[in-house]
Enzyme design. Structure first.
Site, short mmCIF file in Angstrom:
data_model
loop_
_atom_site.label_atom_id
_atom_site.label_comp_id
_atom_site.label_asym_id
_atom_site.label_seq_id
_atom_site.Cartn_x
_atom_site.Cartn_y
_atom_site.Cartn_z
N ASP A 1 -6.49 -6.95 3.98
CA ASP A 1 -7.61 -6.28 3.31
C ASP A 1 -8.51 -7.32 2.64
OD1 ASP A 1 -9.10 -4.11 2.22
OD2 ASP A 1 -8.10 -4.47 0.30
N TYR B 1 0.82 -1.20 0.00
CA TYR B 1 0.00 0.00 0.00
C TYR B 1 0.86 1.26 0.00
CZ TYR B 1 -4.73 -1.82 0.81
OH TYR B 1 -5.97 -2.41 0.68
N ASP C 1 -3.13 -18.23 0.08
CA ASP C 1 -4.08 -18.91 -0.83
C ASP C 1 -4.81 -20.03 -0.07
OD1 ASP C 1 -1.58 -20.11 -0.68
OD2 ASP C 1 -1.50 -20.71 -2.79
N ASP D 1 -12.48 -8.96 4.02
CA ASP D 1 -13.75 -8.90 3.28
C ASP D 1 -14.31 -10.30 3.09
OD1 ASP D 1 -13.58 -6.13 2.91
OD2 ASP D 1 -14.29 -6.26 0.84
N LYS E 1 2.84 -15.40 2.35
CA LYS E 1 3.11 -16.11 1.10
C LYS E 1 4.63 -16.34 1.07
CE LYS E 1 1.78 -17.73 -2.95
NZ LYS E 1 0.96 -18.92 -3.09
C1 IPM Z 1 -10.42 -0.97 3.98
C2 IPM Z 1 -10.62 -0.31 2.64
C3 IPM Z 1 -9.42 0.56 2.34
C4 IPM Z 1 -8.20 -0.35 2.27
C5 IPM Z 1 -9.55 1.44 1.09
C6 IPM Z 1 -10.78 2.30 1.13
C7 IPM Z 1 -8.31 2.27 0.85
O1 IPM Z 1 -10.84 -1.25 1.64
O2 IPM Z 1 -10.30 -0.25 4.99
O3 IPM Z 1 -10.36 -2.20 4.03
O4 IPM Z 1 -7.93 -0.93 1.22
O5 IPM Z 1 -7.50 -0.44 3.27
MN MN Z 2 -10.93 -3.31 2.35
#
Ligand code: IPM
Ligand code: MN
Length: 371
Positions: free
Chosen positions: A245, A142, A221, A249, A189
């Site tokens: 990240d 990042y 993975d 999700d 990884k």
């Molecule tokens: C999160 C979001 C952020 C990230 C974005 C909005 C930059 O997806 O907080 O998970 O990738 O960290």
């Molecule tokens: Mn995110």
């Protein structure tokens, strides 16, 4: 007690869900005798529209001068499909993480019995699912050097980690595991990436200081497969920025709705609390967004102040709404309640239940608030 809270509503559904959290915090203040002072700051697309800058300096100052930050969401579709945009809302959040040195992002993943039918997984796989992802938040790909060749046909993003960056988040994760089921899984990884091999080496060294913690190592993975196949095996999951990240999700769908998950980002300065859902622009302004991710983030904020009973009161009120079907559209497409109605129900519940935190499901409630 008196506490200063910086509020960054942000974009999309950010303002409407954050407003519910403020109502809830005010109810906690009234019930437990605290005073919360809010200062508002701009960030994201909202800040770009108003000032040209995704993170104005005043917002950073407001955050540094506060005891905690409550943040809504960031992002706007007009930037998502424009890879050439020079200024992007997300730059605001990334800069804030860096400025405040919010190096650890803590994302708890727990399931609620009344929502299990919404999960894409079978109920038997959801049994005993309760884990926490510790995502490193200020390093890695990042924040590494980004390059685009002059003829714009080649691009690169550098992934860099120092031992120090790995150590500080790892110690927090190990200490957290000590208060839980005493298991830590490092997701990396290491069969391919040099940064991952450094993570593994540093975590192996740190593990010696925590002999009570069982540590295992998993390639990302495989981990993304295990989160679906057998999520109950995890307790504390430690990982670098981008893997965190992605897998957070993924993990969020286990609960049945992304709209439910809170998070805390901590470092050396002011800590920040935000739902993990994004700005959900399609729902913005419609009063249909799920406010629970934000409200549960406020519970994490109260925990951070060591207001344990206060945080428990918020969680009890949230569980009461879920158990009684006072849920938003993402949870029940037919019988649902608006964002503000759920905020009002939780607020009422907190103010009326001044005693024990365990409540029956047939408890009366103030109907006027949901009409
Ligand atoms: C999160 C979001 C952020 C990230 C974005 C909005 C930059 O997806 O907080 O998970 O990738 O960290
Ligand atoms: Mn995110």
């Amino acid at each position: 007690m008196e506490k200063k809270i910086a509020i960054i509503m942000g974009d999309g559904i950010g303002p409407e869900v954050t407003e519910q959290s403020i109502k809830v915090l005010n109810a906690i203040g009234r019930r437990f005798g605290h005073q919360f002072h809010y200062t508002y700051g701009l960030m994201g697309a909202d800040a770009i529209d108003k000032t040209g800058n995704p993170l104005p300096d005043e917002t950073i100052v407001t955050c540094l001068e506060s005891d905690a930050i409550l943040f809504g969401a960031i992002g706007h579709p007009k930037y998502d499909n424009d890879p050439t945009a020079k200024v992007r809302p997300e730059q605001g959040l990334l800069k804030l993480r860096k400025e405040l040195q919010l190096f650890a992002n803590i994302r708890p993943v727990s399931t609620y019995p009344s929502l299990q039918h919404l999960s894409p997984l079978k109920t038997k796989q959801l049994k005993d699912v309760d884990f926490v992802i510790f995502r490193e938040l200020t390093g890695g790909i990042y924040f590494g050097k980004k390059e685009l060749s002059e003829d714009k046909t080649q691009a690169s993003d550098l992934c860099v980690y120092s031992k120090h960056e790995i150590e500080r988040v790892s110690h927090l994760a190990f200490q957290y595991a000590q208060k839980r089921k005493k298991k830590l899984t490092l997701v990396d990884k290491a069969n391919v990436l040099e940064t991952s091999r450094l993570w593994r080496k540093v975590v192996q060294e740190i593990a010696l200081q925590y002999p009570d913690i069982t540590v295992d190592y998993m390639f990302v993975d495989n981990a993304s497969m295990q989160i679906i196949l057998y999520p109950a095996q995890f307790d504390v999951v430690l990982t670098e920025n981008m893997f965190g990240d992605i897998i957070s999700d993924e993990a969020s769908v286990l609960t049945g709705s992304l709209g439910l998950l809170p998070s805390a980002s901590v470092g050396n300065k002011t800590a920040l609390f935000e739902p993990i859902h994004g700005s959900y622009p399609q729902a913005a302004g419609k009063n249909i967004a799920n406010p629970l991710g934000s409200i549960l983030s406020s519970a994490m904020l109260l925990d951070h102040f060591q207001f344990t009973a206060e945080a428990a009161a918020v969680r009890a009120a949230v569980e009461w709404t879920l158990a009684n079907g006072f849920v938003s559209k993402d949870i029940d497409a037919i019988n649902n309640y608006s964002t503000t109605a759920i905020g009002d129900l939780i607020t009422d519940h907190i103010e009326r239940n001044t005693g024990s935190e365990s409540h029956g499901t047939n408890e009366s409630f103030n109907k006027s608030t949901i009409i």
